[in-house]
Scaffold this motif. Sequence first.
Motif, PDB file in Angstrom:
ATOM      1  N   UNK A  77     -30.629  11.413  -3.450  1.00  0.00           N
ATOM      2  CA  UNK A  77     -29.866  11.120  -2.231  1.00  0.00           C
ATOM      3  C   UNK A  77     -30.755  10.480  -1.170  1.00  0.00           C
ATOM      4  N   UNK A  78     -31.998  10.945  -1.052  1.00  0.00           N
ATOM      5  CA  UNK A  78     -32.927  10.366  -0.083  1.00  0.00           C
ATOM      6  C   UNK A  78     -33.217   8.905  -0.421  1.00  0.00           C
TER       7      UNK A  78
ATOM      8  N   UNK B 260     -29.875   2.171   1.561  1.00  0.00           N
ATOM      9  CA  UNK B 260     -28.737   1.753   2.375  1.00  0.00           C
ATOM     10  C   UNK B 260     -29.173   1.399   3.796  1.00  0.00           C
ATOM     11  N   UNK B 261     -30.226   2.030   4.296  1.00  0.00           N
ATOM     12  CA  UNK B 261     -30.687   1.789   5.661  1.00  0.00           C
ATOM     13  C   UNK B 261     -31.565   0.553   5.778  1.00  0.00           C
ATOM     14  N   UNK B 262     -32.034   0.016   4.648  1.00  0.00           N
ATOM     15  CA  UNK B 262     -32.920  -1.145   4.681  1.00  0.00           C
ATOM     16  C   UNK B 262     -32.186  -2.365   5.204  1.00  0.00           C
ATOM     17  N   UNK B 263     -32.793  -3.034   6.156  1.00  0.00           N
ATOM     18  CA  UNK B 263     -32.248  -4.273   6.683  1.00  0.00           C
ATOM     19  C   UNK B 263     -33.303  -5.352   6.513  1.00  0.00           C
ATOM     20  N   UNK B 264     -32.959  -6.430   5.823  1.00  0.00           N
ATOM     21  CA  UNK B 264     -33.950  -7.488   5.630  1.00  0.00           C
ATOM     22  C   UNK B 264     -34.310  -8.126   6.965  1.00  0.00           C
ATOM     23  N   UNK B 265     -35.528  -8.653   7.090  1.00  0.00           N
ATOM     24  CA  UNK B 265     -35.933  -9.262   8.356  1.00  0.00           C
ATOM     25  C   UNK B 265     -35.081 -10.485   8.666  1.00  0.00           C
ATOM     26  N   UNK B 266     -34.838 -10.695   9.959  1.00  0.00           N
ATOM     27  CA  UNK B 266     -34.040 -11.835  10.398  1.00  0.00           C
ATOM     28  C   UNK B 266     -34.860 -13.112  10.241  1.00  0.00           C
TER      29      UNK B 266
END
Length: 80
Positions: free
Chosen positions: A38-39, A45-51
């Motif tokens: 789960x971790x 899911x929280x990862x956001x690629x750099x803009x």
Amino acid sequence: MGDVSDMMLDGTLCQGCGVFLNEDAPGFPCSCRNCTAEEKKAKAAAYQPPKPKAKCTVCGRKVKPTGLPDHMRDAHKVPA
């Protein structure tokens, strides 16, 4: 602290759900397989690629989009 929290801190119980892990505690908090999975899912899911960076129209330098007005002002003396 209480017995349950002490057992979670020494690794006898899972630090996430409290399920029994091992009689021979390693001495540090551990997670069971379900909590570990789960971790990993939560981190993915929280990862956001750099803009993407914006390219300066004058010199071609790539800067952050929010910093482009500052770059234009400081490097090229263009009023913001």
